[in-house]
Structure formats: structure tokens, C-alpha cells
Design an enzyme around this catalytic site. Structure first.
Site, PDB file in Angstrom:
ATOM      1  N   TYR A 103      28.606  32.571  15.519  1.00 32.56           N
ATOM      2  CA  TYR A 103      27.983  33.721  16.200  1.00 32.56           C
ATOM      3  C   TYR A 103      26.562  33.941  15.670  1.00 32.56           C
ATOM      4  O   TYR A 103      25.608  34.075  16.441  1.00 32.56           O
ATOM      5  CB  TYR A 103      28.830  34.982  15.983  1.00 32.56           C
ATOM      6  CG  TYR A 103      28.240  36.218  16.635  1.00 32.56           C
ATOM      7  CD1 TYR A 103      28.199  36.354  18.020  1.00 32.56           C
ATOM      8  CD2 TYR A 103      27.708  37.251  15.860  1.00 32.56           C
ATOM      9  CE1 TYR A 103      27.649  37.489  18.617  1.00 32.56           C
ATOM     10  CE2 TYR A 103      27.159  38.387  16.450  1.00 32.56           C
ATOM     11  CZ  TYR A 103      27.134  38.495  17.831  1.00 32.56           C
ATOM     12  OH  TYR A 103      26.584  39.614  18.428  1.00 32.56           O
ATOM     13  N   GLY A 117      26.196  39.844  31.991  1.00 31.17           N
ATOM     14  CA  GLY A 117      27.257  40.565  31.270  1.00 31.17           C
ATOM     15  C   GLY A 117      27.154  42.057  31.502  1.00 31.17           C
ATOM     16  O   GLY A 117      27.326  42.864  30.593  1.00 31.17           O
ATOM     17  N   ALA A 118      26.911  42.422  32.769  1.00 31.91           N
ATOM     18  CA  ALA A 118      26.636  43.838  33.076  1.00 31.91           C
ATOM     19  C   ALA A 118      27.905  44.632  33.379  1.00 31.91           C
ATOM     20  O   ALA A 118      27.819  45.807  33.697  1.00 31.91           O
ATOM     21  CB  ALA A 118      25.682  43.923  34.271  1.00 31.91           C
ATOM     22  N   ASN A 119      29.064  43.991  33.269  1.00 32.72           N
ATOM     23  CA  ASN A 119      30.259  44.753  33.676  1.00 32.72           C
ATOM     24  C   ASN A 119      30.891  45.568  32.554  1.00 32.72           C
ATOM     25  O   ASN A 119      31.907  46.229  32.768  1.00 32.72           O
ATOM     26  CB  ASN A 119      31.290  43.834  34.354  1.00 32.72           C
ATOM     27  CG  ASN A 119      31.734  42.708  33.468  1.00 32.72           C
ATOM     28  OD1 ASN A 119      31.491  42.760  32.267  1.00 32.72           O
ATOM     29  ND2 ASN A 119      32.378  41.719  34.044  1.00 32.72           N
ATOM     30  N   GLY A 164      30.132  47.439  28.253  1.00 28.87           N
ATOM     31  CA  GLY A 164      29.327  47.632  27.050  1.00 28.87           C
ATOM     32  C   GLY A 164      27.848  47.882  27.295  1.00 28.87           C
ATOM     33  O   GLY A 164      27.449  48.684  28.153  1.00 28.87           O
ATOM     34  N   SER A 170      21.145  39.909  17.603  1.00 28.65           N
ATOM     35  CA  SER A 170      21.955  40.754  16.716  1.00 28.65           C
ATOM     36  C   SER A 170      21.348  40.731  15.320  1.00 28.65           C
ATOM     37  O   SER A 170      20.725  39.733  14.922  1.00 28.65           O
ATOM     38  CB  SER A 170      23.374  40.190  16.650  1.00 28.65           C
ATOM     39  OG  SER A 170      24.086  40.747  15.566  1.00 28.65           O
ATOM     40  N   GLY A 173      25.549  45.949  28.547  1.00 20.26           N
ATOM     41  CA  GLY A 173      25.028  45.486  29.840  1.00 20.26           C
ATOM     42  C   GLY A 173      25.202  46.545  30.908  1.00 20.26           C
ATOM     43  O   GLY A 173      24.292  46.785  31.721  1.00 20.26           O
TER      44      GLY A 173
HETATM   45  N1  NAP Z   1      28.210  45.787  20.191  1.00 22.53           N
HETATM   46  C1  NAP Z   1      27.508  45.475  19.124  1.00 22.53           C
HETATM   47  O1  NAP Z   1      27.631  46.129  18.065  1.00 22.53           O
HETATM   48  C2  NAP Z   1      26.556  44.344  19.155  1.00 22.53           C
HETATM   49  C3  NAP Z   1      25.829  44.067  17.984  1.00 22.53           C
HETATM   50  C4  NAP Z   1      24.877  43.049  18.021  1.00 22.53           C
HETATM   51  C5  NAP Z   1      24.658  42.335  19.189  1.00 22.53           C
HETATM   52  N2  NAP Z   1      25.402  42.603  20.308  1.00 22.53           N
HETATM   53  C6  NAP Z   1      25.120  41.792  21.498  1.00 22.53           C
HETATM   54  O2  NAP Z   1      25.104  42.616  22.634  1.00 22.53           O
HETATM   55  C7  NAP Z   1      25.387  41.836  23.809  1.00 22.53           C
HETATM   56  C8  NAP Z   1      26.353  42.609  24.700  1.00 22.53           C
HETATM   57  O3  NAP Z   1      27.587  42.731  24.032  1.00 22.53           O
HETATM   58  P1  NAP Z   1      28.478  44.066  24.072  1.00 22.53           P
HETATM   59  O4  NAP Z   1      28.492  44.612  22.714  1.00 22.53           O
HETATM   60  O5  NAP Z   1      28.072  44.920  25.215  1.00 22.53           O
HETATM   61  O6  NAP Z   1      29.928  43.434  24.314  1.00 22.53           O
HETATM   62  P2  NAP Z   1      30.857  43.386  25.610  1.00 22.53           P
HETATM   63  O7  NAP Z   1      31.171  44.761  26.079  1.00 22.53           O
HETATM   64  O8  NAP Z   1      31.993  42.496  25.218  1.00 22.53           O
HETATM   65  O9  NAP Z   1      29.949  42.690  26.695  1.00 22.53           O
HETATM   66  C9  NAP Z   1      29.740  41.318  26.731  1.00 22.53           C
HETATM   67  C10 NAP Z   1      29.527  40.929  28.168  1.00 22.53           C
HETATM   68  O10 NAP Z   1      29.276  39.513  28.219  1.00 22.53           O
HETATM   69  C11 NAP Z   1      30.049  38.989  29.262  1.00 22.53           C
HETATM   70  N3  NAP Z   1      30.326  37.567  29.098  1.00 22.53           N
HETATM   71  C12 NAP Z   1      31.041  36.956  28.123  1.00 22.53           C
HETATM   72  N4  NAP Z   1      31.125  35.638  28.368  1.00 22.53           N
HETATM   73  C13 NAP Z   1      30.442  35.407  29.528  1.00 22.53           C
HETATM   74  C14 NAP Z   1      30.198  34.273  30.313  1.00 22.53           C
HETATM   75  N5  NAP Z   1      30.701  33.066  29.985  1.00 22.53           N
HETATM   76  N6  NAP Z   1      29.459  34.389  31.434  1.00 22.53           N
HETATM   77  C15 NAP Z   1      28.978  35.605  31.825  1.00 22.53           C
HETATM   78  N7  NAP Z   1      29.216  36.731  31.133  1.00 22.53           N
HETATM   79  C16 NAP Z   1      29.945  36.627  29.995  1.00 22.53           C
HETATM   80  C17 NAP Z   1      31.328  39.810  29.244  1.00 22.53           C
HETATM   81  O11 NAP Z   1      32.027  39.633  30.457  1.00 22.53           O
HETATM   82  P3  NAP Z   1      33.607  39.963  30.598  1.00 22.53           P
HETATM   83  O12 NAP Z   1      33.671  41.441  30.778  1.00 22.53           O
HETATM   84  O13 NAP Z   1      34.019  39.176  31.778  1.00 22.53           O
HETATM   85  O14 NAP Z   1      34.259  39.521  29.306  1.00 22.53           O
HETATM   86  C18 NAP Z   1      30.752  41.199  29.050  1.00 22.53           C
HETATM   87  O15 NAP Z   1      30.311  41.728  30.262  1.00 22.53           O
HETATM   88  C19 NAP Z   1      25.921  40.504  23.297  1.00 22.53           C
HETATM   89  O16 NAP Z   1      24.921  39.524  23.444  1.00 22.53           O
HETATM   90  C20 NAP Z   1      26.196  40.757  21.827  1.00 22.53           C
HETATM   91  O17 NAP Z   1      26.053  39.600  21.027  1.00 22.53           O
HETATM   92  C21 NAP Z   1      26.335  43.593  20.314  1.00 22.53           C
END
Ligand code: NAP
Length: 297
Positions: free
Chosen positions: A163, A20-22, A24, A137, A26
Site C-alpha cells: 500500500y 471511486g466515487a461511490n 468514502g 496517503s 470520493g
Molecule cells: N480513509 C483514509 O483514512 C485514507 C487515508 C489515506 C489515503 N486514503 C486514500 O483515499 C482514497 C479513497 O479511499 P476511501 O478512504 O474513501 O476508501 P473507500 O470508501 O473504500 O473508497 C475507495 C473507493 O475506491 C473504489 N475502488 C476500489 N477498487 C477499485 C477498482 N478496481 N476500480 C474502480 N474503483 C475501485 C471503491 O469502490 P467499491 O465501492 O466498489 O469498493 C471505492 O469507491 C484512496 O486512494 C485511499 O488510498 C484514505
């Protein structure tokens, strides 16, 4: 990003995989690791988006396809892999989506956030030389254990409950992975991290447009930057921490600020549940821990 918050070692010659490096966290994790000299593989389901993301990163990067909602894609990624992996960062995730299933028929948040990473890790584990870091989380606290008799959530689906359960599974996975690695005599560490509350696309999911709008706005107003949100992941990946450590921001009730070791719920320390989840995950994915216990004679 407050780069003074973590002293990052030179990673020249090391390889890291970030799922998920594309976007946020990642993408920000990728920036830091590549900036420290690592060759970073962006493991993404959308390669075009991945290439655009990689172009914004200074350093050595590569984009490879990985869809965690499809075990055949996870296997294809692992089959193609050659060489050592210093860091495997299990970061990808979806949050509070409407009820759905992965290609293999698993409840989608459990399937993507936990089972996909479970399979990926075990398929790659013989090549991992450093750490496996899994992004959980603070919402894992909402889950009061894993409902082993209703993993599909057929008895009642709630997007946030699902979740929370998947994020508790991330911590139980880390706990049992660390135990098994130690048992096998491995020096690889399993650690976990959470970003507190960070402004990313994660808050753009959800079924109801009004709720989606509110969560997005709230994340923009109250969340810390994605760059700062990635620091606990970097901390768990590079600092001197014990196995099964859980890193998170230390200020404002664990929602923002510099990273440190973080507390977790009692349920996330449940070793029996961790073992049971492991066995279930092996059954569901058909993937097993690759090492036998070390010979202690
Ligand atoms: N942001 C917060 O406040 C927060 C809080 C607690 C935990 N987290 C955790 O942090 C991690 C990163 O999330 P983020 O906040 O950076 O959100 P994000 O920007 O939505 O990033 C999530 C990433 O996961 C990828 N992804 C989703 N489904 C996938 C699949 N089936 N196969 C491969 N990649 C997939 C997405 O790809 P696409 O771009 O293609 O959709 C995107 O690159 C997650 O595990 C989340 O639960 C975040």
C-alpha cells in the site's frame, strides 16, 4: 463538513471525473463539486452502488463504469469520453489487501492505485483543461523508494508495504506528470492530496479478521469524517497552489482538520525515481504521455 475551510469557486459548466466515487472520500468529493455546479461523472466499478451514491448527491451527476484493476475497462472508459474535463480526480484505492493480481497480472495495490490511474490519466490527458488530482496517503512515508527490480513483490509481500509503495507511486506520478506538462507547455496542473485519517470503508480490507476489526474500530474512534477527509482533495483541485502541490490536513500531525499544503518524504521528491517509474508504467500499461515537448525555439 467545515465548508468555511475552503472557498470553493463556481464550477457551473465544468465537468469533473471522480474515480471511486461511490463511497468514502470520493462520494464526499463528488458532493462538493456537484454542489459548486460541476457536472460530476462517478467513475465506479460497481454501477448499482454508483447509482445509489449518485442519488444521494444534489446536482448534476452521471455514473460510468470504470474498473481500475482491468486496463481494458480503463481504455473503454477513455474511448467513450467526449468533451473537456476540468478536473480528473484519481481517488479510488484499495488498502492492505492480501496478495493478489489485477486482470493484467500486476500486484493489485500497485495495479489499482497507481497503474490504473496512470493509464486513465494519460488516455484522457488531451481532454483535461484544469487539473489532475491524485489521492495519496501519509503512509507513503513507509515506502523507502520503489523496488524496481521486484515490482510484483515476489520476494516477499507485505500488505502495508505494498500500500505504502502504491501511495509513494501516486506522488512520484504527480511529480513527473507536472514536469512533463510544463515541458509540453501545458497549463494543466498535476496536484496530490491526502485525507489524514478518515472514517471510510478503506479500513475494511485486510486479510486477518481480528486486524480488520481493530483497524475499522480505530478509524471510527480516531478518524475524522469522510467529508472533512475530502477537503484536501478539494483544496488541491480548486485553490491557488503550485504544480505538484500536496495537500493534507494541517492539525494533529496531519491527521485531521482544515486543509493546507503538506510535506512529503524525501523519496517522494526523487525526480529520477519519478522518471524511472513513468517509463516502467508506460511499458507495463502500453499507454504513453500524449504530448511532445514544446518547441522552445
Ligand atoms: N480513509 C483514509 O483514512 C485514507 C487515508 C489515506 C489515503 N486514503 C486514500 O483515499 C482514497 C479513497 O479511499 P476511501 O478512504 O474513501 O476508501 P473507500 O470508501 O473504500 O473508497 C475507495 C473507493 O475506491 C473504489 N475502488 C476500489 N477498487 C477499485 C477498482 N478496481 N476500480 C474502480 N474503483 C475501485 C471503491 O469502490 P467499491 O465501492 O466498489 O469498493 C471505492 O469507491 C484512496 O486512494 C485511499 O488510498 C484514505
Amino acid at each position: 463538513m467545515d465548508t468555511t475551510a475552503v472557498r470553493i469557486p463556481d464550477l457551473t459548466g465544468r465537468t469533473a471525473i471522480v474515480t471511486g466515487a461511490n463511497s468514502g472520500l470520493g462520494l464526499e468529493t463528488t458532493r462538493v463539486l456537484a454542489g459548486a455546479g460541476a457536472h460530476v461523472v462517478l467513475a465506479v466499478r460497481d454501477e448499482d452502488k454508483g447509482r445509489v451514491a449518485a442519488e444521494s448527491v444534489r446536482g448534476k451527476t452521471e455514473v460510468r463504469h470504470l474498473d481500475l484493476a482491468d486496463l481494458s475497462s480503463v481504455r473503454a472508459f477513455a474511448d467513450r469520453w467526449q468533451g473537456d474535463i476540468h478536473l480528473l480526480i484519481n481517488n479510488a484505492g484499495i488498502m492492505a489487501v492480501p496478495k493478489g493480481k489485477t486482470k493484467d497480472g500486476f500486484e493489485s495495490q500497485f495495479g489499482v492505485n497507481h497503474l490504473g490511474h496512470f493509464a486513465l490519466t494519460n488516455l484522457l490527458l488531451e481532454q483535461v483543461t484544469g487539473r489532475v488530482v491524485t489521492v495519496s496517503s501519509s503512509l507513503h512515508r513507509m515506502a523507502k523508494g520503489i523496488d524496481f527490480d521486484d515490482v510484483a513483490m515476489d520476494r516477499g509481500y507485505s500488505p502495508y508495504k505494498a500500500y505504502a509503495r502504491s501511495k509513494l507511486a501516486n506522488l512520484l506520478f504527480t511529480l513527473e506528470l507536472q514536469r512533463r506538462l510544463e515541458d509540453a507547455g501545458s497549463t494543466v496542473l498535476a496536484t496530490a492530496a491526502h485525507p489524514g485519517y478518515a472514517t471510510t470503508d478503506l479500513h475494511g480490507y485486510g486479510s486477518h479478521p481480528l486486524l480488520r476489526g481493530i483497524t475499522r474500530l480505530s478509524s471510527r474512534v480516531f478518524g475524522q469524517s469522510a467529508a472533512n477527509g475530502a477537503l484536501p482533495t478539494i483544496f488541491a483541485a480548486t485553490q491557488d497552489v503550485p504544480g505538484a502541490a500536496f495537500a493534507g490536513p494541517k492539525s494533529m500531525g496531519g491527521t485531521r482538520g482544515a486543509p493546507a499544503l503538506s510535506s512529503r518524504s524525501e523519496e517522494a521528491w526523487d525526480g529520477r525515481a519519478a522518471k524511472r517509474l513513468w517509463v516502467l508504467s508506460e511499458e507495463l500499461t502500453g499507454v504513453s504521455f500524449p504530448f511532445p515537448p514544446a518547441d522552445r525555439a
